[in-house]
Design a protein around this motif. Structure first.
Motif, PDB file in Angstrom:
ATOM      1  N   SER A  33       0.832  -1.208   0.000  1.00  0.00           N
ATOM      2  CA  SER A  33       0.000   0.000   0.000  1.00  0.00           C
ATOM      3  C   SER A  33       0.863   1.253   0.000  1.00  0.00           C
ATOM      4  CB  SER A  33      -0.921  -0.002   1.224  1.00  0.00           C
ATOM      5  OG  SER A  33      -1.795  -1.105   1.193  1.00  0.00           O
ATOM      6  N   GLU A  68       2.549   1.799  -3.434  1.00  0.00           N
ATOM      7  CA  GLU A  68       1.627   2.225  -4.485  1.00  0.00           C
ATOM      8  C   GLU A  68       1.078   3.628  -4.263  1.00  0.00           C
ATOM      9  OE1 GLU A  68      -1.382  -0.737  -4.592  1.00  0.00           O
ATOM     10  OE2 GLU A  68      -0.049  -2.323  -5.320  1.00  0.00           O
ATOM     11  N   ASN A  69       1.370   4.187  -3.088  1.00  0.00           N
ATOM     12  CA  ASN A  69       0.852   5.514  -2.760  1.00  0.00           C
ATOM     13  C   ASN A  69       1.778   6.589  -3.335  1.00  0.00           C
ATOM     14  OD1 ASN A  69       0.291   7.990  -1.275  1.00  0.00           O
ATOM     15  ND2 ASN A  69      -0.976   6.717   0.055  1.00  0.00           N
TER      16      ASN A  69
END
Length: 483
Positions: A452, A455-456
């Protein structure tokens, strides 16, 4: 939490209340509570600040609880047997939630343009009760959380009394007064728990009850409030307005479609689940699967063959039974003994086992074990107070090999909260800590978190260390990863 560790180290009273030092002390919520015994046991002059804080709270709250019981509760159930009180408790809770749900349906959920209001508008709706205007959640929580207090009164009743109570008894008045008293007693117990475990301070002079640390209290409050947002409210909201539109495959080939009660026995009609039921089952299972408890759905709960998934299916089957029972309720009178017995929805254990066996496609023995996992014994008071009734919608009536259906729980409980209770009650929490499944879960959480972050876009330049730092001592936490 750090404050709890400090409190345990500096409070003789805490050590005696938890049985670590003898003689132990009775809690102010106990009928055996004696403030003089506390004063004789504790060295008042040499008492720590924590001991003085707990002593003040115990004496004050203990006196309030004693007064409530002496002047309002002790004679409330005169002439009732223990099973009478249990029936009245279950009947009152079921009736309150049924009426609340019907009022909720009749409330205005749409704005002037016929558009659905925000979900916060639904959660803030207030319904008129005999006590005050309350939210639907408040009514359900008060009815269900106070049940152990009803059961504690039931064990003191005379079981030699025949189940033919006087026609002069005003059951509706008794039910309303009992509900208020049990809810108030529960609130006083909660205050004591806050003083004991969360460090709240009772200032008699200013008549204020405040946390020792507001930052600490904020963390506790945030933890408690998480239950209201733990599940995907958007899914529930859309489902309520039936905008899903999908046709999901059934998890059970048969569910309860209708129930008629004749001669004290349920006449149950089974049918394939309809679209609404299939959609509801789909959302519940999706919420369970996507929650942090999802990886453990297929863990055993009884050491044999039943898993949390099986228990969840049994819960959903009971929900169809509850919906069928409550949809037939048209008479809400609460004047006669037969009225609150009617709302307690008593069912033969054997008939329920057969229902589980047929609809869940399990053996009679396996069905009996599932049923046991979902059953609360009202005679076991310590267990009732420890675990409550949110995850156990069946209440045992040992006299006639029956169970009472707590439709209030089945129709209002958050399924994630229910699963959390199951995980604690059936030892999953300890199993996670002590076995390899806990390490596997930690690994999956780390991988999900790392993915996460990577991908941020906002955190695109973050650097992640995947090597966990081990504990130096048993009491230390372990750092899982650094960003």
């Amino acid at each position: 939490m750090p404050y709890q560790i400090e409190m345990i180290k500096n409070s003789e009273i805490f050590e005696r209340l938890t049985g670590k030092i003898q003689p132990s002390l009775s809690h102010p919520t106990s009928k055996a509570f004696d403030p003089n015994a506390w004063i004789k046991t504790i060295d008042i002059k040499g008492a720590s600040i924590e001991d003085k804080r707990l002593l003040t709270a115990a004496i004050y709250l203990g006196d309030q609880i004693k007064t409530l019981r002496q002047f309002h509760v002790d004679e409330l159930f005169h002439g009732f047997s223990s099973i009478d009180v249990v029936r009245l408790a279950i009947g009152s809770a079921n009736r309150a939630v049924i009426m609340t749900r019907r009022k909720l349906r009749s409330a205005k959920f749409l704005d002037e343009n016929e558009n659905a209001k925000h979900i916060a508008a639904i959660s803030s709706i207030r319904l008129e009760t005999v006590f005050s205007d309350q939210t639907p959640d408040d009514i359900s929580v008060a009815a269900i959380d106070s049940l152990p207090h009803w059961f504690a009164q039931a064990v003191d009743c005379d079981d030699q009394i025949q189940h033919k109570l006087s026609k002069k008894i005003h059951y509706r008045n008794i039910s309303a007064k009992a509900a208020a008293c049990m809810s108030l007693e529960k609130s006083l117990r909660d205050l004591w728990q806050q003083a004991l475990w969360e460090g709240w301070i009772l200032d008699i002079k200013s008549e204020k009850f405040l946390p020792k640390s507001f930052d600490e209290a904020a963390l506790w409050y945030a933890w408690k409030q998480r239950q209201s947002v733990i599940a995907n409210q958007g899914l529930n909201f859309d489902h309520f307005f039936e905008v899903d539109g999908g046709d999901h495959p059934p998890i059970m080939q048969k569910v309860v479609s209708n129930v008629k009660i004749s001669g004290g026995r349920f006449r149950i009609r089974l049918a394939p689940p309809n679209l609404e039921q299939r959609t509801h089952h789909y959302y519940v299972l999706e919420m369970a699967r996507k929650s942090y408890l999802g990886p453990f759905l297929d863990e055993l709960i009884d050491g044999k063959d039943n898993t949390f998934r099986n228990l969840l299916h049994a819960w959903l089957l009971l929900k169809t039974l509850a919906d069928a029972l409550t949809s037939n309720c048209k008479n809400f009178e609460f004047e006669k003994y037969s009225d609150f017995k009617r709302f307690s929805f008593e069912m033969h254990e054997e008939q329920l086992r057969k229902l589980f066996s047929e609809c869940l496609h399990v053996s009679s023995d396996r069905a009996a074990r599932l049923q046991k996992c979902l059953t609360l014994d009202p005679d076991n008071i310590p267990d009732a107070f420890k675990w409550g009734a949110w995850h156990r919608p069946l209440v045992r009536n040992a006299e006639k090999n029956r169970v009472m259906i707590l439709t209030a729980t089945l129709q209002s409980a958050d399924i994630i909260y229910v699963m959390e209770r199951w995980s604690s009650a059936f030892g999953l929490t300890k199993k996670i800590e002590a076995h390899s499944i806990g390490h596997a879960y930690e690994k999956s959480v780390r991988e999900l978190l790392i993915s996460s972050i990577e991908e941020n876009e906002i955190l695109s330049d973050a650097q992640i260390s995947k090597t966990a730092l081990s504990r130096h001592t048993a009491g230390e936490s372990r750092l899982e990863l650094t960003v």
